[in-house]
Design an enzyme around this catalytic site. Structure first.
Site, PDB file in Angstrom:
ATOM      1  N   ASP A   1      -8.865  -1.998   8.384  1.00  0.00           N
ATOM      2  CA  ASP A   1      -9.362  -1.190   9.506  1.00  0.00           C
ATOM      3  C   ASP A   1      -9.934  -2.112  10.576  1.00  0.00           C
ATOM      4  O   ASP A   1     -10.511  -3.153  10.246  1.00  0.00           O
ATOM      5  CB  ASP A   1     -10.496  -0.259   9.052  1.00  0.00           C
ATOM      6  CG  ASP A   1     -10.016   0.885   8.178  1.00  0.00           C
ATOM      7  OD1 ASP A   1      -8.865   1.323   8.359  1.00  0.00           O
ATOM      8  OD2 ASP A   1     -10.793   1.329   7.316  1.00  0.00           O
TER       9      ASP A   1
ATOM     10  N   ARG B   1      -6.174   2.296  -3.384  1.00  0.00           N
ATOM     11  CA  ARG B   1      -5.161   1.642  -2.575  1.00  0.00           C
ATOM     12  C   ARG B   1      -5.179   0.138  -2.827  1.00  0.00           C
ATOM     13  O   ARG B   1      -6.226  -0.441  -3.109  1.00  0.00           O
ATOM     14  CB  ARG B   1      -5.332   1.943  -1.091  1.00  0.00           C
ATOM     15  CG  ARG B   1      -6.512   1.340  -0.383  1.00  0.00           C
ATOM     16  CD  ARG B   1      -7.785   2.167  -0.458  1.00  0.00           C
ATOM     17  NE  ARG B   1      -7.620   3.552  -0.091  1.00  0.00           N
ATOM     18  CZ  ARG B   1      -7.626   3.985   1.171  1.00  0.00           C
ATOM     19  NH1 ARG B   1      -7.795   3.151   2.159  1.00  0.00           N
ATOM     20  NH2 ARG B   1      -7.510   5.256   1.415  1.00  0.00           N
TER      21      ARG B   1
ATOM     22  N   ASP C   1      -6.461  -1.824   2.311  1.00  0.00           N
ATOM     23  CA  ASP C   1      -6.806  -0.988   3.467  1.00  0.00           C
ATOM     24  C   ASP C   1      -7.368  -1.927   4.529  1.00  0.00           C
ATOM     25  O   ASP C   1      -8.314  -2.671   4.261  1.00  0.00           O
ATOM     26  CB  ASP C   1      -7.867   0.036   3.040  1.00  0.00           C
ATOM     27  CG  ASP C   1      -8.183   1.045   4.131  1.00  0.00           C
ATOM     28  OD1 ASP C   1      -7.335   1.257   5.031  1.00  0.00           O
ATOM     29  OD2 ASP C   1      -9.278   1.630   4.093  1.00  0.00           O
TER      30      ASP C   1
ATOM     31  N   ARG D   1       0.840  -1.201   0.000  1.00  0.00           N
ATOM     32  CA  ARG D   1       0.000   0.000   0.000  1.00  0.00           C
ATOM     33  C   ARG D   1       0.873   1.248   0.000  1.00  0.00           C
ATOM     34  O   ARG D   1       1.780   1.390   0.798  1.00  0.00           O
ATOM     35  CB  ARG D   1      -0.892   0.039   1.227  1.00  0.00           C
ATOM     36  CG  ARG D   1      -1.619   1.367   1.312  1.00  0.00           C
ATOM     37  CD  ARG D   1      -2.723   1.354   2.309  1.00  0.00           C
ATOM     38  NE  ARG D   1      -3.259   2.691   2.465  1.00  0.00           N
ATOM     39  CZ  ARG D   1      -4.121   3.025   3.395  1.00  0.00           C
ATOM     40  NH1 ARG D   1      -4.548   2.105   4.238  1.00  0.00           N
ATOM     41  NH2 ARG D   1      -4.580   4.237   3.476  1.00  0.00           N
TER      42      ARG D   1
HETATM   43  N1  A4P Z   1      -7.212   4.717  13.039  1.00  0.00           N
HETATM   44  C1  A4P Z   1      -8.089   5.174  13.957  1.00  0.00           C
HETATM   45  N2  A4P Z   1      -9.057   4.285  14.187  1.00  0.00           N
HETATM   46  C2  A4P Z   1      -8.795   3.202  13.396  1.00  0.00           C
HETATM   47  C3  A4P Z   1      -9.438   1.945  13.200  1.00  0.00           C
HETATM   48  N3  A4P Z   1     -10.560   1.594  13.869  1.00  0.00           N
HETATM   49  N4  A4P Z   1      -8.880   1.073  12.317  1.00  0.00           N
HETATM   50  C4  A4P Z   1      -6.037   5.470  12.586  1.00  0.00           C
HETATM   51  C5  A4P Z   1      -7.752   1.405  11.626  1.00  0.00           C
HETATM   52  N5  A4P Z   1      -7.088   2.598  11.767  1.00  0.00           N
HETATM   53  C6  A4P Z   1      -7.617   3.483  12.646  1.00  0.00           C
HETATM   54  O1  A4P Z   1      -5.786   5.225   8.555  1.00  0.00           O
HETATM   55  C7  A4P Z   1      -5.170   6.322   9.174  1.00  0.00           C
HETATM   56  C8  A4P Z   1      -5.015   6.076  10.651  1.00  0.00           C
HETATM   57  O2  A4P Z   1      -6.275   5.975  11.274  1.00  0.00           O
HETATM   58  C9  A4P Z   1      -4.345   4.774  11.032  1.00  0.00           C
HETATM   59  O3  A4P Z   1      -2.949   4.812  10.905  1.00  0.00           O
HETATM   60  C10 A4P Z   1      -4.756   4.645  12.506  1.00  0.00           C
HETATM   61  O4  A4P Z   1      -3.801   5.240  13.360  1.00  0.00           O
HETATM   62  P1  A4P Z   1      -5.653   5.034   7.011  1.00  0.00           P
HETATM   63  O5  A4P Z   1      -6.205   3.682   6.710  1.00  0.00           O
HETATM   64  O6  A4P Z   1      -4.294   5.351   6.571  1.00  0.00           O
HETATM   65  O7  A4P Z   1      -6.559   6.225   6.461  1.00  0.00           O
HETATM   66  P2  A4P Z   1      -7.365   6.177   5.168  1.00  0.00           P
HETATM   67  O8  A4P Z   1      -7.784   4.778   4.859  1.00  0.00           O
HETATM   68  O9  A4P Z   1      -6.651   6.930   4.112  1.00  0.00           O
HETATM   69  O10 A4P Z   1      -8.612   7.021   5.586  1.00  0.00           O
HETATM   70  P3  A4P Z   1      -9.867   6.405   6.177  1.00  0.00           P
HETATM   71  O11 A4P Z   1     -10.700   7.485   6.778  1.00  0.00           O
HETATM   72  O12 A4P Z   1      -9.549   5.225   7.031  1.00  0.00           O
HETATM   73  O13 A4P Z   1     -10.554   5.957   4.865  1.00  0.00           O
HETATM   74  P4  A4P Z   1     -11.543   4.794   4.925  1.00  0.00           P
HETATM   75  O14 A4P Z   1     -12.604   5.201   5.864  1.00  0.00           O
HETATM   76  O15 A4P Z   1     -10.819   3.536   5.181  1.00  0.00           O
HETATM   77  O16 A4P Z   1     -12.144   4.844   3.499  1.00  0.00           O
HETATM   78  N6  A4P Z   1     -15.206   2.628  -1.235  1.00  0.00           N
HETATM   79  C11 A4P Z   1     -15.597   1.348  -1.224  1.00  0.00           C
HETATM   80  N7  A4P Z   1     -16.570   0.922  -2.041  1.00  0.00           N
HETATM   81  N8  A4P Z   1     -15.002   0.452  -0.357  1.00  0.00           N
HETATM   82  C12 A4P Z   1     -14.006   0.842   0.520  1.00  0.00           C
HETATM   83  O17 A4P Z   1     -13.463   0.008   1.269  1.00  0.00           O
HETATM   84  N9  A4P Z   1     -12.672   2.649   1.389  1.00  0.00           N
HETATM   85  C13 A4P Z   1     -12.327   3.909   1.424  1.00  0.00           C
HETATM   86  C14 A4P Z   1     -11.384   4.354   2.438  1.00  0.00           C
HETATM   87  C15 A4P Z   1     -12.889   4.885   0.478  1.00  0.00           C
HETATM   88  N10 A4P Z   1     -13.894   4.350  -0.409  1.00  0.00           N
HETATM   89  C16 A4P Z   1     -14.248   3.070  -0.375  1.00  0.00           C
HETATM   90  C17 A4P Z   1     -13.616   2.195   0.538  1.00  0.00           C
HETATM   91 MG    MG Z   2      -8.372   2.986   6.615  1.00  0.00          MG
END
Ligand code: A4P
Ligand code: MG
Length: 213
Positions: free
Chosen positions: A98, A93, A96, A84
């Site tokens: 979470d 990405r 990912d 990633r």
């Molecule tokens: N962090 C805090 N809480 C958590 C948790 N519960 N799990 C912190 C994981 N990490 C958590 O994450 C940044 C920081 O959040 C971590 O280092 C940790 O300290 P990241 O994964 O680098 O951030 P990101 O993924 O760029 O942003 P974010 O807000 O996590 O994005 P999302 O919410 O993961 O959205 N469309 C579809 N159809 N399917 C998807 O899976 N995913 C996204 C990403 C966008 N659109 C999508 C999908």
């Molecule tokens: Mg994430």
């Protein structure tokens, strides 16, 4: 402790990446007890951003001994190992990972569990319920109606449709994953569901997908 890890990929060999993420976690002392059926939705991106490739999402029910942050460290390591590249937020990405839910809530500077946007995201909720049916009473309703009290970010605002009650209906069989994803792109609220994810390597295998409508 038991937790559910949400996994998503929209670059590269998405199915293979998700499967190897599960294998690698297992190798790091995180026992993967169950893997959700793989689902696909068109990528949700920030308003104005170019539509990215479709995501494939799944969830792993895991158990490990140690603190929640120890699980996060391993997830970050697997994300790194599987290539990633962190660039723009919500950008495409390879992988990912979470933490969606854990048997005990947790909050620190680095980590918030349950995931703060979980109730707004059908792509995370559907796989979560697949591996943790005991959470149905708590989360099933959010598949139909995201909670009005939550303050959605720009991405989550896009996730609100479909607003009509959702029930699972099998609508289609596609010749292969590529054609299923193409059809899903034109069908808001649809999810690809693979009972046997290993079958997708054969390019001509039939793929079933369901629509939440
Ligand atoms: N962090 C805090 N809480 C958590 C948790 N519960 N799990 C912190 C994981 N990490 C958590 O994450 C940044 C920081 O959040 C971590 O280092 C940790 O300290 P990241 O994964 O680098 O951030 P990101 O993924 O760029 O942003 P974010 O807000 O996590 O994005 P999302 O919410 O993961 O959205 N469309 C579809 N159809 N399917 C998807 O899976 N995913 C996204 C990403 C966008 N659109 C999508 C999908
Ligand atoms: Mg994430």
């Amino acid at each position: 402790m038991i937790a559910v890890v949400g996994a998503g990929s929209n670059l590269g060999s998405r199915f293979a990446l998700l499967r190897s993420a599960a294998r690698r976690l297992d190798g790091l002392g995180v026992r993967v007890e169950r893997i959700a059926r793989f689902v696909a939705t068109p990528a949700l991106v920030l308003p104005g951003a170019p539509p990215g490739p479709d995501f494939v999402n799944t969830a792993f029910r895991v158990s490990w001994s140690g603190a929640p942050e120890a699980l996060l460290d391993r997830l970050l390591r697997v994300e790194r190992e599987l290539g990633r590249v962190r660039e723009e937020r919500w950008g495409a990405r390879t992988l990912d990972l979470d933490i969606l839910w854990a048997e005990r809530p947790f909050r620190s500077r680095r980590l918030v569990v349950p995931h703060p946007a979980l109730e707004l995201r059908s792509f995370a909720l559907a796989p979560l319920l697949d591996v943790a049916p005991e959470l149905e009473h708590r989360y099933r309703r959010f598949l139909r109606h995201p909670p009005p009290r939550a303050k959605p970010g720009p991405l989550d605002a896009k996730l609100r449709p479909p607003l009509a009650p959702i029930r699972r209906i099998t609508t289609h069989e596609a010749a292969d994953v590529a054609s299923a994803l193409e059809a899903l792109g034109e069908t808001p609220g649809a999810l690809l569901s693979l009972d046997d994810p290993s079958s997708v390597s054969a390019s001509n295998s039939k793929v079933r997908f369901v629509r939440f409508a």
